[in-house]
Design a protein around this motif. Sequence first.
Motif, PDB file in Angstrom:
ATOM      1  N   ARG A  14      13.566   3.425   7.226  1.00 40.19           N
ATOM      2  CA  ARG A  14      13.537   3.784   8.648  1.00 40.19           C
ATOM      3  C   ARG A  14      12.710   2.782   9.455  1.00 40.19           C
ATOM      4  NH1 ARG A  14      12.265  10.149   8.099  1.00 40.19           N
ATOM      5  NH2 ARG A  14      11.634   9.937  10.286  1.00 40.19           N
ATOM      6  N   ALA A  15      11.609   2.305   8.869  1.00 42.29           N
ATOM      7  CA  ALA A  15      10.795   1.297   9.549  1.00 42.29           C
ATOM      8  C   ALA A  15      11.566  -0.005   9.698  1.00 42.29           C
ATOM      9  CB  ALA A  15       9.498   1.068   8.767  1.00 42.29           C
ATOM     10  N   VAL A  16      12.299  -0.393   8.658  1.00 48.48           N
ATOM     11  CA  VAL A  16      13.114  -1.605   8.697  1.00 48.48           C
ATOM     12  C   VAL A  16      14.201  -1.473   9.772  1.00 48.48           C
ATOM     13  CG1 VAL A  16      14.862  -2.913   7.412  1.00 48.48           C
ATOM     14  CG2 VAL A  16      12.669  -2.350   6.327  1.00 48.48           C
ATOM     15  N   LEU A  17      14.873  -0.341   9.812  1.00 45.49           N
ATOM     16  CA  LEU A  17      15.934  -0.114  10.796  1.00 45.49           C
ATOM     17  C   LEU A  17      15.372  -0.140  12.214  1.00 45.49           C
ATOM     18  CD1 LEU A  17      18.903   0.629  11.361  1.00 45.49           C
ATOM     19  CD2 LEU A  17      18.249   3.033  11.128  1.00 45.49           C
ATOM     20  N   GLN A  18      14.244   0.523  12.415  1.00 51.01           N
ATOM     21  CA  GLN A  18      13.615   0.579  13.732  1.00 51.01           C
ATOM     22  C   GLN A  18      13.243  -0.821  14.223  1.00 51.01           C
ATOM     23  OE1 GLN A  18      10.312   3.515  15.196  1.00 51.01           O
ATOM     24  NE2 GLN A  18       9.329   2.044  13.861  1.00 51.01           N
ATOM     25  N   ILE A 121       5.458  -0.681   5.619  1.00 56.37           N
ATOM     26  CA  ILE A 121       5.807   0.301   6.656  1.00 56.37           C
ATOM     27  C   ILE A 121       4.884   0.126   7.859  1.00 56.37           C
ATOM     28  CG2 ILE A 121       5.780   2.769   7.225  1.00 56.37           C
ATOM     29  CD1 ILE A 121       6.571   3.240   4.230  1.00 56.37           C
ATOM     30  N   THR A 122       3.605  -0.047   7.583  1.00 59.42           N
ATOM     31  CA  THR A 122       2.606  -0.149   8.642  1.00 59.42           C
ATOM     32  C   THR A 122       2.767  -1.432   9.435  1.00 59.42           C
ATOM     33  OG1 THR A 122       1.091   1.149   7.271  1.00 59.42           O
ATOM     34  CG2 THR A 122       0.138  -0.066   9.125  1.00 59.42           C
ATOM     35  N   GLU A 123       2.904  -2.553   8.734  1.00 53.96           N
ATOM     36  CA  GLU A 123       3.061  -3.847   9.407  1.00 53.96           C
ATOM     37  C   GLU A 123       4.302  -3.847  10.293  1.00 53.96           C
ATOM     38  OE1 GLU A 123       2.403  -8.385   9.418  1.00 53.96           O
ATOM     39  OE2 GLU A 123       1.127  -6.711   8.850  1.00 53.96           O
ATOM     40  N   LEU A 124       5.405  -3.344   9.788  1.00 54.96           N
ATOM     41  CA  LEU A 124       6.630  -3.309  10.580  1.00 54.96           C
ATOM     42  C   LEU A 124       6.479  -2.403  11.796  1.00 54.96           C
ATOM     43  CD1 LEU A 124       9.285  -3.182   7.721  1.00 54.96           C
ATOM     44  CD2 LEU A 124       8.943  -5.068   9.331  1.00 54.96           C
ATOM     45  N   SER A 125       5.818  -1.272  11.615  1.00 52.99           N
ATOM     46  CA  SER A 125       5.655  -0.327  12.727  1.00 52.99           C
ATOM     47  C   SER A 125       4.803  -0.912  13.842  1.00 52.99           C
ATOM     48  CB  SER A 125       5.033   0.973  12.219  1.00 52.99           C
ATOM     49  OG  SER A 125       5.871   1.611  11.285  1.00 52.99           O
ATOM     50  N   GLU A 144       7.505  10.099  12.543  1.00 50.11           N
ATOM     51  CA  GLU A 144       7.113  10.273  11.145  1.00 50.11           C
ATOM     52  C   GLU A 144       6.671   8.955  10.536  1.00 50.11           C
ATOM     53  OE1 GLU A 144       9.290  13.068   8.456  1.00 50.11           O
ATOM     54  OE2 GLU A 144      10.746  13.033  10.094  1.00 50.11           O
ATOM     55  N   VAL A 145       7.389   7.896  10.847  1.00 45.33           N
ATOM     56  CA  VAL A 145       7.021   6.580  10.336  1.00 45.33           C
ATOM     57  C   VAL A 145       5.684   6.151  10.920  1.00 45.33           C
ATOM     58  CG1 VAL A 145       7.675   4.147  10.253  1.00 45.33           C
ATOM     59  CG2 VAL A 145       9.417   5.908   9.964  1.00 45.33           C
ATOM     60  N   ALA A 146       5.502   6.361  12.219  1.00 47.34           N
ATOM     61  CA  ALA A 146       4.236   5.989  12.859  1.00 47.34           C
ATOM     62  C   ALA A 146       3.075   6.789  12.301  1.00 47.34           C
ATOM     63  CB  ALA A 146       4.341   6.181  14.373  1.00 47.34           C
ATOM     64  N   ALA A 147       3.283   8.076  12.058  1.00 42.56           N
ATOM     65  CA  ALA A 147       2.210   8.914  11.506  1.00 42.56           C
ATOM     66  C   ALA A 147       1.834   8.461  10.097  1.00 42.56           C
ATOM     67  CB  ALA A 147       2.639  10.372  11.498  1.00 42.56           C
ATOM     68  N   ALA A 149       2.197   5.406   8.915  1.00 43.67           N
ATOM     69  CA  ALA A 149       1.522   4.117   9.070  1.00 43.67           C
ATOM     70  C   ALA A 149       0.080   4.315   9.534  1.00 43.67           C
ATOM     71  CB  ALA A 149       2.279   3.243  10.064  1.00 43.67           C
ATOM     72  N   LEU A 150      -0.130   5.227  10.461  1.00 45.52           N
ATOM     73  CA  LEU A 150      -1.478   5.487  10.961  1.00 45.52           C
ATOM     74  C   LEU A 150      -2.368   6.035   9.855  1.00 45.52           C
ATOM     75  CD1 LEU A 150      -3.562   5.673  13.221  1.00 45.52           C
ATOM     76  CD2 LEU A 150      -2.571   7.901  13.841  1.00 45.52           C
ATOM     77  N   ALA A 151      -1.855   6.980   9.087  1.00 45.43           N
ATOM     78  CA  ALA A 151      -2.647   7.558   8.000  1.00 45.43           C
ATOM     79  C   ALA A 151      -3.043   6.502   6.979  1.00 45.43           C
ATOM     80  CB  ALA A 151      -1.869   8.687   7.327  1.00 45.43           C
ATOM     81  N   TRP A 152      -2.112   5.604   6.648  1.00 53.98           N
ATOM     82  CA  TRP A 152      -2.424   4.533   5.700  1.00 53.98           C
ATOM     83  C   TRP A 152      -3.458   3.579   6.309  1.00 53.98           C
ATOM     84  CZ3 TRP A 152      -2.055  -0.823   5.648  1.00 53.98           C
ATOM     85  CH2 TRP A 152      -2.257  -1.417   4.389  1.00 53.98           C
ATOM     86  N   GLY A 153      -3.256   3.228   7.564  1.00 44.21           N
ATOM     87  CA  GLY A 153      -4.177   2.321   8.221  1.00 44.21           C
ATOM     88  C   GLY A 153      -5.593   2.876   8.300  1.00 44.21           C
ATOM     89  N   GLN A 154      -5.704   4.162   8.557  1.00 44.35           N
ATOM     90  CA  GLN A 154      -7.030   4.773   8.646  1.00 44.35           C
ATOM     91  C   GLN A 154      -7.732   4.812   7.298  1.00 44.35           C
ATOM     92  OE1 GLN A 154      -5.878   8.458  10.591  1.00 44.35           O
ATOM     93  NE2 GLN A 154      -6.503   7.673  12.592  1.00 44.35           N
TER      94      GLN A 154
END
Length: 200
Positions: A14-18, A121-125, A144-147, A149-154
Amino acid sequence: MTIVSEDTLMLLERAVLQTGRIVSGVESGQTSLPTPCGNWDVGRLLQHVVGQDLHNFTVAARGETPDWAEPPQALGNAWSVDYQERAQRLLSTWREADRDAEVAGPGGRLAPLIDRADQQITELSVHAWDLARATGQGSHLDPEVAAYALAWGQRMLQPAFRGADKAFGPEVSVPDGAPVQDRLAGWFGRDPAWQPPAAR
């Protein structure tokens, strides 16, 4: 193959498609526009995402170690075509990979290969947000993808990685109730209120 592995791969797809949709929406006359990503203009950010990220992500998906010091691959005017070809190569590599195989993770610890998809996922987002905002495509990310990515980043982005000479700037304070894409942007040092100079 576990359910967690399948869920992560689905989010990566989904991140790739977005990001692909946003890359395809960049017009040829927009490459010199500024972006919220430091001093990079749209052309340089495209070069990074299409010419470097996708290649290195594919290397990582094979269980190997990417060389981030290596210059980005060549990128012509058909950046959307290049993106789609390289993105499909990345996803095919992930589908064929032994995603539960243990490989070196951050700090040298062993972790399942699929964990490497979290950073992708995070880098792409984040860069999808950058490109969308810079080129007037809005900045509404898949929540969902952004959430995710945010959780991983935090979890992963420590204060030592922030600063004038580091990859990330200081966190931009964003209210807890703000849209998740704004909180993601702020966590990675972007101002969610950033607008291209012509739109200010």
